[in-house]
Write a protein that holds these residues in place. Sequence first.
Motif, PDB file in Angstrom:
ATOM      1  N   THR A 217       8.468   6.611  -1.771  1.00  0.00           N
ATOM      2  CA  THR A 217       7.415   5.732  -1.256  1.00  0.00           C
ATOM      3  C   THR A 217       6.075   6.354  -1.632  1.00  0.00           C
ATOM      4  OG1 THR A 217       7.207   6.882   0.854  1.00  0.00           O
ATOM      5  CG2 THR A 217       8.890   5.137   0.714  1.00  0.00           C
ATOM      6  N   LYS A 218       5.005   5.657  -1.317  1.00  0.00           N
ATOM      7  CA  LYS A 218       3.664   6.215  -1.562  1.00  0.00           C
ATOM      8  C   LYS A 218       3.186   6.903  -0.290  1.00  0.00           C
ATOM      9  CE  LYS A 218       2.579   2.421  -4.746  1.00  0.00           C
ATOM     10  NZ  LYS A 218       1.954   1.083  -4.759  1.00  0.00           N
ATOM     11  N   ARG A 219       3.747   8.074  -0.053  1.00  0.00           N
ATOM     12  CA  ARG A 219       3.326   8.938   1.060  1.00  0.00           C
ATOM     13  C   ARG A 219       3.551   8.334   2.456  1.00  0.00           C
ATOM     14  NH1 ARG A 219       0.906  13.213  -1.364  1.00  0.00           N
ATOM     15  NH2 ARG A 219       0.218  14.137   0.579  1.00  0.00           N
TER      16      ARG A 219
ATOM     17  N   GLY B  41       4.319   1.359  -0.740  1.00  0.00           N
ATOM     18  CA  GLY B  41       5.507   1.320  -1.604  1.00  0.00           C
ATOM     19  C   GLY B  41       6.805   1.471  -0.824  1.00  0.00           C
TER      20      GLY B  41
ATOM     21  N   ARG C 155       0.818  -1.214   0.000  1.00  0.00           N
ATOM     22  CA  ARG C 155       0.000   0.000   0.000  1.00  0.00           C
ATOM     23  C   ARG C 155       0.859   1.274   0.000  1.00  0.00           C
ATOM     24  NH1 ARG C 155      -3.334   0.851   5.038  1.00  0.00           N
ATOM     25  NH2 ARG C 155      -3.417   3.110   5.044  1.00  0.00           N
TER      26      ARG C 155
END
Length: 336
Positions: free
Chosen positions: A305-307, A54, A52
Amino acid sequence: SAHYAADLVMDVLDDFVGTIESDVLVTTTIDPALQAAAERAVVDELNAKEQRFGVEQGAFVAMRPDGAVKALVGGRSYQESQFNRATAARRQPGSAFKPFVYLAAIERGLTPDSVREDAPVAIKGWRPENYSRDYRGPATLREALATSLNTVAVRLGLEVGPKSVAQTAQRLGISSPLQANASIALGTSEVTPIELVGAYAAFANGGARGSPYVIASVKTAAGKTIYKRPEGGLGRVLDPGAVAAMNAMMRETLLTGTARKAEIPGWEAAGKTGTTQDFRDAWFVGYTGSLVAGVWLGNDDSSPTKRVTGSNLPVDIWSRFMRTALQGTQPVLLPG
């Protein structure tokens, strides 16, 4: 993951004792229960959130305020990678570096109630923005650090001078090379997790330099002491008034700031989150009067990364570990 801690012990042993010809008994500072708790906290969080968010890797260090390392995780799987991210990975600390900026300002006579302007700032075409992209006008240093206002940190850094910020960090134990420029205030110079956690130890112990160590003593099989860690540590590096001011401000991070989820029932705790550009690194270093611990999350290739931010996954890992580690122990107050 305990292998990462064992590797560190062997490296330090080589440095201290040199070639060992016979059996020795090494007493380390690592606490097996805390080591297991740290491994679980890091690995479970990464397993649950990797897809979720990354994010593939993490590092974790916990030490007593005197620098005795109680747990160390250098990555999610020693089998897959022996690279020890806790001791060898240099990464940008982002806002987790700001305490050194604020400390330099406090040592110049400012207080947690001093006010600075949160407004756009431009330095030779560089325009640092707040994470929220908005500005709140006048803010106390306490509010600015707790909510991690970039413009105020940059202003303070220029006020005391980037060189002073670098020297302050070095006095507390940061040994990686630091670039003394305007952006140092936002944590653009890379550090390792163990040196950042070690530098925060000075706030937890009342102002002494908390140099990380993993070996307490080394004896021969016959019981002769080859090495014993000297008592007394490395001496005072901070004035008690500065420690009190910093702890009051970093306590606010957990009460009203970016790490509200990190509150530990019954304990006074303080700390600072950090997130770097494009969410490449996420940090939280926090402490009580009896334990200092820091988390880094990111990807080995520095891809975004994804946040992942300091205030989400790292705070979750830290809180889970600290609640386990402090269970059944008597709460102590923060210095000052």
